[in-house]
Design an enzyme around this catalytic site. Structure first.
Site, PDB file in Angstrom:
ATOM      1  N   TYR A 195      -5.167   4.568   7.686  1.00  0.00           N
ATOM      2  CA  TYR A 195      -6.483   3.916   7.752  1.00  0.00           C
ATOM      3  C   TYR A 195      -7.242   4.343   8.995  1.00  0.00           C
ATOM      4  O   TYR A 195      -7.287   5.513   9.338  1.00  0.00           O
ATOM      5  CB  TYR A 195      -6.339   2.384   7.707  1.00  0.00           C
ATOM      6  CG  TYR A 195      -5.426   1.906   6.627  1.00  0.00           C
ATOM      7  CD1 TYR A 195      -5.673   2.230   5.301  1.00  0.00           C
ATOM      8  CD2 TYR A 195      -4.312   1.156   6.916  1.00  0.00           C
ATOM      9  CE1 TYR A 195      -4.850   1.791   4.292  1.00  0.00           C
ATOM     10  CE2 TYR A 195      -3.479   0.700   5.915  1.00  0.00           C
ATOM     11  CZ  TYR A 195      -3.748   1.022   4.604  1.00  0.00           C
ATOM     12  OH  TYR A 195      -2.927   0.600   3.629  1.00  0.00           O
ATOM     13  N   LYS A 252       0.422   3.459  -2.888  1.00  0.00           N
ATOM     14  CA  LYS A 252      -0.811   4.233  -3.137  1.00  0.00           C
ATOM     15  C   LYS A 252      -0.582   5.733  -3.259  1.00  0.00           C
ATOM     16  O   LYS A 252      -1.063   6.352  -4.219  1.00  0.00           O
ATOM     17  CB  LYS A 252      -1.850   3.923  -2.053  1.00  0.00           C
ATOM     18  CG  LYS A 252      -2.424   2.502  -2.143  1.00  0.00           C
ATOM     19  CD  LYS A 252      -3.283   2.174  -0.912  1.00  0.00           C
ATOM     20  CE  LYS A 252      -3.850   0.758  -0.974  1.00  0.00           C
ATOM     21  NZ  LYS A 252      -4.549   0.404   0.292  1.00  0.00           N
ATOM     22  N   SER A 262       0.801  -1.233   0.000  1.00  0.00           N
ATOM     23  CA  SER A 262       0.000   0.000   0.000  1.00  0.00           C
ATOM     24  C   SER A 262       0.827   1.273   0.000  1.00  0.00           C
ATOM     25  O   SER A 262       0.271   2.356  -0.196  1.00  0.00           O
ATOM     26  CB  SER A 262      -0.909   0.023   1.219  1.00  0.00           C
ATOM     27  OG  SER A 262      -1.971  -0.861   1.012  1.00  0.00           O
ATOM     28  N   TYR A 303      -3.261  -3.222 -10.405  1.00  0.00           N
ATOM     29  CA  TYR A 303      -3.083  -2.716  -9.038  1.00  0.00           C
ATOM     30  C   TYR A 303      -2.227  -3.697  -8.217  1.00  0.00           C
ATOM     31  O   TYR A 303      -1.352  -3.296  -7.455  1.00  0.00           O
ATOM     32  CB  TYR A 303      -4.457  -2.509  -8.384  1.00  0.00           C
ATOM     33  CG  TYR A 303      -4.415  -2.383  -6.888  1.00  0.00           C
ATOM     34  CD1 TYR A 303      -3.980  -1.203  -6.279  1.00  0.00           C
ATOM     35  CD2 TYR A 303      -4.784  -3.455  -6.069  1.00  0.00           C
ATOM     36  CE1 TYR A 303      -3.917  -1.099  -4.889  1.00  0.00           C
ATOM     37  CE2 TYR A 303      -4.722  -3.358  -4.695  1.00  0.00           C
ATOM     38  CZ  TYR A 303      -4.296  -2.187  -4.108  1.00  0.00           C
ATOM     39  OH  TYR A 303      -4.215  -2.094  -2.740  1.00  0.00           O
ATOM     40  N   VAL A 361       1.346  -3.639   3.965  1.00  0.00           N
ATOM     41  CA  VAL A 361       1.215  -4.906   4.699  1.00  0.00           C
ATOM     42  C   VAL A 361       2.485  -5.743   4.740  1.00  0.00           C
ATOM     43  O   VAL A 361       2.577  -6.677   5.526  1.00  0.00           O
ATOM     44  CB  VAL A 361       0.088  -5.830   4.172  1.00  0.00           C
ATOM     45  CG1 VAL A 361      -1.265  -5.399   4.648  1.00  0.00           C
ATOM     46  CG2 VAL A 361       0.139  -5.998   2.683  1.00  0.00           C
TER      47      VAL A 361
HETATM   48  N1  GLN Z   1      -1.929  -5.730  -1.879  1.00  0.00           N
HETATM   49  C1  GLN Z   1      -2.600  -5.421  -0.651  1.00  0.00           C
HETATM   50  C2  GLN Z   1      -4.094  -5.299  -0.898  1.00  0.00           C
HETATM   51  O1  GLN Z   1      -4.498  -4.600  -1.774  1.00  0.00           O
HETATM   52  C3  GLN Z   1      -2.054  -4.151  -0.094  1.00  0.00           C
HETATM   53  C4  GLN Z   1      -2.735  -3.740   1.145  1.00  0.00           C
HETATM   54  C5  GLN Z   1      -1.868  -2.973   2.103  1.00  0.00           C
HETATM   55  O2  GLN Z   1      -0.644  -2.895   2.015  1.00  0.00           O
HETATM   56  N2  GLN Z   1      -2.495  -2.485   3.131  1.00  0.00           N
HETATM   57  O3  GLN Z   1      -4.885  -5.933  -0.227  1.00  0.00           O
END
Ligand code: GLN
Length: 430
Positions: free
Chosen positions: A243, A67, A64, A191, A261
């Site tokens: 978040y 993003k 993420s 993505y 993550v």
């Molecule tokens: N690839 C993960 C997802 O889209 C990334 C989520 C994250 O890093 N929080 O679920």
């Protein structure tokens, strides 16, 4: 002398090392198998200097943390309006993979949750790119932020795709609202590739430093995205980057940030530093446990909270004195430091309160290292009003901090390199 910062970083890593709480992400085997003991922290200064301690050259997937950077690319490639029409900027207070869209428009609430990020991926690059070209645009852009060519972890990517049911559900919902206009599976695939880009802690610190350095990569000197884009991205990171822990983060740490993550965490402090940490065990929000502790510690030890009140503007007027006597006397306002709006207000007040009796007035910028746009305009307005009051206004500006000063309507300034030059009548200044 030994450098100070690596010792400090070693000390804070030592302090969090024993915390083994949390678990690595378990939704795919490749992430669950990550070595949970990995731990690293890196600083990248905006001039490219890097300090790092621990596992800062181990690669892991960006997840993420991609993003905010892809959001930056979409804003730069398409412009603000088309992106804002499809993705909002409101904190959701929800988990990263919550299946939630704005009720009346179907827009994802922000680009940091998966619904927003999947949409943003579809907006990177020109409109007519196919999915492969779009992924290439994103990887190329992420690489420009990092200052080196990044690669992809194909195993993580394939495994993520096998388990992407939730992201596919989100994408289908987005498609039904016409927020996505392409095949939902192709967008989720792109993505997922974006999330599978491999980075090191060092790379992440440099990517964050590029944001901190108004979009210019400190190593390559490349302007990766324009400045207004950076401001937008940092704002959204500040309000939505963590978040459902975003409010705690904003108050306790106060650095625009983004977690992933795989255990990465970045923070970008405008004008100062890019910070990255890596530790795979996550808390219940999906944020790295030891990463969060490190950031809390860094923020309080080093006063890095963006709401930390800066040095007072009153120091901008270093002195207000008269040089010489008689008709040649000079009223000198010696200014210093960085001047923003509040500093400029001090200068106006000083000039008004002094109401100089001397004909010649000097605004001495020799000790000023920066002046922002509003402060420059206010300073020139001071010069204009002094001219209208019958003064001869000198700007001592040896470094051209205010290039081509034009006070406008009836104003006039004479630029000189030092106060002595203002002592010479103007017709003799070269
Ligand atoms: N690839 C993960 C997802 O889209 C990334 C989520 C994250 O890093 N929080 O679920």
């Amino acid at each position: 002398m030994q450098p100070v910062i690596p010792d400090y970083l070693t000390e804070i890593l030592g302090d969090v090392k024993s915390d083994t709480s949390g678990e690595p992400a378990g939704y795919i085997p490749e992430l669950a198998a990550a070595d949970p003991e990995r731990l690293g922290v890196a600083f990248a200064m905006v001039d490219g200097q890097v300090y790092g301690v621990g596992d800062i050259d181990v690669e892991f997937t960006i997840q993420s943390i991609s993003k905010p950077f892809t959001y930056a690319l979409a804003l730069a490639d398409r412009g603000f309006d088309p992106v804002l029409a499809k993705v909002g900027v409101e904190p959701s207070g929800e988990a990263f993979n919550e299946i939630s869209l704005e009720s009346n428009t179907g827009r994802p609430l922000n680009p940091m949750i998966n619904a927003g990020a999947i949409t943003v991926h579809s907006l990177a690059g020109a409109e007519d790119l196919n999915s492969t070209e779009r992924v290439e645009r994103v990887v190329h852009g992420l690489s420009a932020f990092a200052g080196r060519r990044l690669t992809m972890d194909e195993a993580v990517c394939a495994s993520e795709m096998e388990h992407a049911h939730r992201n596919l559900a989100i994408a289908h919902m987005l498609r039904s609202h016409n927020i996505l206009t392409e095949d939902p599976r192709a967008v989720v695939d792109g993505y997922t590739r974006q999330c599978s880009v491999l980075v090191t802690t060092r790379d992440l610190a440099m990517m964050a430093a590029t944001l901190a350095n108004h979009g210019v990569n400190p190593l390559s000197g490349e302007q990766v995205v324009p400045e207004p884009v950076v401001r937008q991205v940092l704002s959204v990171m500040f309000s939505c980057g963590m978040y459902d822990a975003a409010g705690d983060w904003a108050t306790q740490v106060g650095i625009p940030a983004k977690s992933g993550v795989a255990g990465g965490l970045i923070g970008a402090l405008p004008g100062q530093i890019g910070i990255a940490t890596f530790s795979p065990r996550l808390d219940s929000h999906g944020n790295s446990v030891r990463g969060v502790s490190l950031f809390e510690r860094l923020s309080s030890d080093m006063g890095l909270h963006v709401m930390e009140v800066p040095a007072t503007a009153s120091a901008v007027v270093r002195s207000n004195h008269v040089v010489g006597s008689g008709p040649n006397a000079l009223r000198v306002f010696q200014l210093q430091g960085g001047i923003g709006f509040a500093g400029a207000e001090r200068i106006v007040r000083e000039a008004v309160d002094t109401s100089p009796a001397e004909v010649r007035v000097v605004l001495d910028l020799t000790r000023v290292h920066s002046i922002d746009d509003v402060a420059r305009r206010v300073l020139l307005e001071v010069a204009r009003r002094l001219t209208l009051d019958g003064h001869e206004v000198y700007l001592v500006d040896p470094e051209s901090i205010v290039p081509n000063p034009d006070p406008g309507d009836g104003g006039r300034v004479i630029v000189v390199d030092n106060v002595d030059q203002a002592m010479i009548p103007p017709h003799r200044v070269a």
